[in-house]
Design a protein around this motif. Structure first.
Motif, PDB file in Angstrom:
ATOM      1  N   GLY A  23       0.805  -1.211   0.000  1.00 58.68           N
ATOM      2  CA  GLY A  23       0.000   0.000   0.000  1.00 58.68           C
ATOM      3  C   GLY A  23       0.840   1.264   0.000  1.00 58.68           C
ATOM      4  O   GLY A  23       2.038   1.239  -0.246  1.00 58.68           O
ATOM      5  N   VAL A  24       0.185   2.378   0.301  1.00 59.28           N
ATOM      6  CA  VAL A  24       0.843   3.687   0.230  1.00 59.28           C
ATOM      7  C   VAL A  24       1.087   4.299   1.607  1.00 59.28           C
ATOM      8  O   VAL A  24       1.655   5.381   1.711  1.00 59.28           O
ATOM      9  CB  VAL A  24       0.035   4.674  -0.644  1.00 59.28           C
ATOM     10  CG1 VAL A  24      -0.018   4.180  -2.075  1.00 59.28           C
ATOM     11  CG2 VAL A  24      -1.360   4.892  -0.079  1.00 59.28           C
ATOM     12  N   ARG A  25       0.674   3.623   2.669  1.00 58.27           N
ATOM     13  CA  ARG A  25       0.783   4.206   4.009  1.00 58.27           C
ATOM     14  C   ARG A  25       1.937   3.657   4.836  1.00 58.27           C
ATOM     15  O   ARG A  25       1.939   3.765   6.062  1.00 58.27           O
ATOM     16  CB  ARG A  25      -0.530   4.020   4.751  1.00 58.27           C
ATOM     17  CG  ARG A  25      -1.645   4.772   4.049  1.00 58.27           C
ATOM     18  CD  ARG A  25      -2.854   4.881   4.868  1.00 58.27           C
ATOM     19  NE  ARG A  25      -3.845   5.662   4.123  1.00 58.27           N
ATOM     20  CZ  ARG A  25      -5.108   5.639   4.381  1.00 58.27           C
ATOM     21  NH1 ARG A  25      -5.575   4.908   5.369  1.00 58.27           N
ATOM     22  NH2 ARG A  25      -5.930   6.362   3.665  1.00 58.27           N
ATOM     23  N   GLY A  26       2.924   3.063   4.176  1.00 57.70           N
ATOM     24  CA  GLY A  26       4.136   2.658   4.876  1.00 57.70           C
ATOM     25  C   GLY A  26       4.153   1.252   5.438  1.00 57.70           C
ATOM     26  O   GLY A  26       5.111   0.872   6.108  1.00 57.70           O
ATOM     27  N   TRP A  27       3.131   0.454   5.169  1.00 59.62           N
ATOM     28  CA  TRP A  27       3.147  -0.933   5.633  1.00 59.62           C
ATOM     29  C   TRP A  27       4.204  -1.702   4.854  1.00 59.62           C
ATOM     30  O   TRP A  27       4.462  -1.418   3.685  1.00 59.62           O
ATOM     31  CB  TRP A  27       1.779  -1.577   5.437  1.00 59.62           C
ATOM     32  CG  TRP A  27       0.739  -1.107   6.406  1.00 59.62           C
ATOM     33  CD1 TRP A  27       0.282   0.168   6.575  1.00 59.62           C
ATOM     34  CD2 TRP A  27       0.029  -1.905   7.342  1.00 59.62           C
ATOM     35  NE1 TRP A  27      -0.672   0.219   7.557  1.00 59.62           N
ATOM     36  CE2 TRP A  27      -0.850  -1.048   8.044  1.00 59.62           C
ATOM     37  CE3 TRP A  27       0.029  -3.257   7.660  1.00 59.62           C
ATOM     38  CZ2 TRP A  27      -1.703  -1.504   9.050  1.00 59.62           C
ATOM     39  CZ3 TRP A  27      -0.820  -3.711   8.642  1.00 59.62           C
ATOM     40  CH2 TRP A  27      -1.682  -2.839   9.343  1.00 59.62           C
ATOM     41  N   PHE A  41       5.917 -12.308  16.105  1.00 62.27           N
ATOM     42  CA  PHE A  41       5.255 -11.222  16.832  1.00 62.27           C
ATOM     43  C   PHE A  41       5.289 -11.437  18.349  1.00 62.27           C
ATOM     44  O   PHE A  41       4.860 -10.573  19.099  1.00 62.27           O
ATOM     45  CB  PHE A  41       3.821 -11.059  16.334  1.00 62.27           C
ATOM     46  CG  PHE A  41       3.781 -10.765  14.862  1.00 62.27           C
ATOM     47  CD1 PHE A  41       4.222  -9.540  14.381  1.00 62.27           C
ATOM     48  CD2 PHE A  41       3.361 -11.714  13.957  1.00 62.27           C
ATOM     49  CE1 PHE A  41       4.230  -9.266  13.021  1.00 62.27           C
ATOM     50  CE2 PHE A  41       3.363 -11.448  12.597  1.00 62.27           C
ATOM     51  CZ  PHE A  41       3.797 -10.227  12.128  1.00 62.27           C
ATOM     52  N   SER A  42       5.831 -12.563  18.793  1.00 68.51           N
ATOM     53  CA  SER A  42       5.968 -12.830  20.225  1.00 68.51           C
ATOM     54  C   SER A  42       7.221 -12.203  20.810  1.00 68.51           C
ATOM     55  O   SER A  42       7.390 -12.170  22.024  1.00 68.51           O
ATOM     56  CB  SER A  42       6.025 -14.344  20.475  1.00 68.51           C
ATOM     57  OG  SER A  42       4.853 -14.962  20.018  1.00 68.51           O
ATOM     58  N   LEU A  56       3.059  -1.327  15.221  1.00 69.34           N
ATOM     59  CA  LEU A  56       1.765  -0.761  15.587  1.00 69.34           C
ATOM     60  C   LEU A  56       0.635  -1.733  15.281  1.00 69.34           C
ATOM     61  O   LEU A  56      -0.341  -1.811  16.018  1.00 69.34           O
ATOM     62  CB  LEU A  56       1.533   0.561  14.846  1.00 69.34           C
ATOM     63  CG  LEU A  56       2.531   1.678  15.150  1.00 69.34           C
ATOM     64  CD1 LEU A  56       2.243   2.896  14.276  1.00 69.34           C
ATOM     65  CD2 LEU A  56       2.477   2.058  16.630  1.00 69.34           C
ATOM     66  N   ASP A  57       0.769  -2.457  14.187  1.00 65.64           N
ATOM     67  CA  ASP A  57      -0.280  -3.381  13.766  1.00 65.64           C
ATOM     68  C   ASP A  57       0.323  -4.389  12.798  1.00 65.64           C
ATOM     69  O   ASP A  57       1.370  -4.138  12.195  1.00 65.64           O
ATOM     70  CB  ASP A  57      -1.406  -2.601  13.077  1.00 65.64           C
ATOM     71  CG  ASP A  57      -2.724  -3.372  13.023  1.00 65.64           C
ATOM     72  OD1 ASP A  57      -2.791  -4.493  13.590  1.00 65.64           O
ATOM     73  OD2 ASP A  57      -3.680  -2.866  12.406  1.00 65.64           O
ATOM     74  N   TYR A  58      -0.343  -5.535  12.634  1.00 66.25           N
ATOM     75  CA  TYR A  58       0.085  -6.529  11.659  1.00 66.25           C
ATOM     76  C   TYR A  58      -1.082  -7.444  11.324  1.00 66.25           C
ATOM     77  O   TYR A  58      -2.052  -7.531  12.072  1.00 66.25           O
ATOM     78  CB  TYR A  58       1.271  -7.358  12.171  1.00 66.25           C
ATOM     79  CG  TYR A  58       0.946  -8.257  13.339  1.00 66.25           C
ATOM     80  CD1 TYR A  58       0.514  -9.564  13.138  1.00 66.25           C
ATOM     81  CD2 TYR A  58       1.086  -7.809  14.652  1.00 66.25           C
ATOM     82  CE1 TYR A  58       0.217 -10.394  14.205  1.00 66.25           C
ATOM     83  CE2 TYR A  58       0.800  -8.633  15.725  1.00 66.25           C
ATOM     84  CZ  TYR A  58       0.368  -9.915  15.501  1.00 66.25           C
ATOM     85  OH  TYR A  58       0.073 -10.739  16.555  1.00 66.25           O
ATOM     86  N   ARG A  59      -0.948  -8.112  10.177  1.00 71.20           N
ATOM     87  CA  ARG A  59      -1.941  -9.119   9.791  1.00 71.20           C
ATOM     88  C   ARG A  59      -1.303 -10.072   8.774  1.00 71.20           C
ATOM     89  O   ARG A  59      -0.336  -9.725   8.109  1.00 71.20           O
ATOM     90  CB  ARG A  59      -3.201  -8.479   9.239  1.00 71.20           C
ATOM     91  CG  ARG A  59      -3.028  -7.710   7.958  1.00 71.20           C
ATOM     92  CD  ARG A  59      -4.366  -7.117   7.480  1.00 71.20           C
ATOM     93  NE  ARG A  59      -4.185  -6.361   6.272  1.00 71.20           N
ATOM     94  CZ  ARG A  59      -3.948  -5.056   6.211  1.00 71.20           C
ATOM     95  NH1 ARG A  59      -3.862  -4.347   7.319  1.00 71.20           N
ATOM     96  NH2 ARG A  59      -3.811  -4.457   5.051  1.00 71.20           N
ATOM     97  N   LEU A  69       4.915  -0.214  11.042  1.00 68.71           N
ATOM     98  CA  LEU A  69       5.944   0.130  12.015  1.00 68.71           C
ATOM     99  C   LEU A  69       5.817   1.594  12.403  1.00 68.71           C
ATOM    100  O   LEU A  69       5.522   2.445  11.554  1.00 68.71           O
ATOM    101  CB  LEU A  69       7.339  -0.126  11.429  1.00 68.71           C
ATOM    102  CG  LEU A  69       7.641  -1.570  11.037  1.00 68.71           C
ATOM    103  CD1 LEU A  69       8.924  -1.645  10.225  1.00 68.71           C
ATOM    104  CD2 LEU A  69       7.728  -2.450  12.271  1.00 68.71           C
ATOM    105  N   LYS A  70       6.061   1.865  13.664  1.00 67.98           N
ATOM    106  CA  LYS A  70       5.981   3.238  14.160  1.00 67.98           C
ATOM    107  C   LYS A  70       6.981   4.131  13.410  1.00 67.98           C
ATOM    108  O   LYS A  70       8.143   3.778  13.261  1.00 67.98           O
ATOM    109  CB  LYS A  70       6.265   3.274  15.655  1.00 67.98           C
ATOM    110  CG  LYS A  70       6.071   4.641  16.267  1.00 67.98           C
ATOM    111  CD  LYS A  70       6.248   4.604  17.762  1.00 67.98           C
ATOM    112  CE  LYS A  70       5.980   5.975  18.333  1.00 67.98           C
ATOM    113  NZ  LYS A  70       6.084   5.969  19.784  1.00 67.98           N
TER     114      LYS A  70
END
Length: 173
Positions: A23-27, A41-42, A56-59, A69-70
């Protein structure tokens, strides 16, 4: 300062790699080297290029994961991270059980046959699905040996940095 006197490979362990952007938001797209793969992620905090970058988030996405990532908020910045390793402080990992090893501990170990013939050093390890494979390098020669404890891997001596294997050499060797 004593933690920084240790060799790089003793201080950090690589858990995965950033393989692309999403995407375009840095993921970023992440390939995990842990088993199971979501165990990446542990552990934390993640260090990328030696800098702590909190998640910050993941999937899950396809065969890997996408991660936010922050401080990474656009695609251009994320693209600069492609190819970078995701590492953690070695001290963050639990000690492995008897007969279990972190790949990071096996890299560079000398591999010898039960007859004391030196085959080389572990250059890398591969996961094939059926079993892990050691890529043993001696000069320009590479051998692929299954990491199967018992029938092939007879002894792993972490302090001596040596693995003993039951392996017959081909005749041209």
């Amino acid at each position: 300062m004593d933690g920084f006197s240790k060799p790089f490979t003793e201080r950090w362990v690589t858990l995965g790699r950033i393989t692309g952007v999403h995407g375009v938001r840095g993921w970023v797209r992440v390939q995990s080297f842990t088993r199971p793969s979501e165990n990446i992620f542990s552990y934390g905090p993640w260090l990328i290029r030696g800098v702590e970058l909190p998640r910050l988030d993941y999937r899950a996405s396809g065969r890997g994961f996408v991660v936010q990532l922050k401080g990474i908020e656009d695609r251009e910045i994320a693209e600069e991270l492609v190819g970078e390793e995701i590492q953690i402080e070695r001290s963050s990992l639990p000690e492995p059980e008897d007969g279990e090893y972190y790949w990071a501990d096996l890299l560079g170990m000398q591999v010898v046959t039960i007859n004391e013939t030196v085959l080389g050093h572990i250059d890398r390890l591969l996961e094939t699905g059926a079993q892990d494979v050691m890529v043993v390098k001696a000069g320009s020669r590479e051998r692929m040996l299954p990491f199967v404890q018992g029938p092939i891997v007879k002894k792993v001596d972490i302090p001596a940095r040596r693995i003993e294997v039951d392996w017959e050499l081909e005749e041209e060797e």
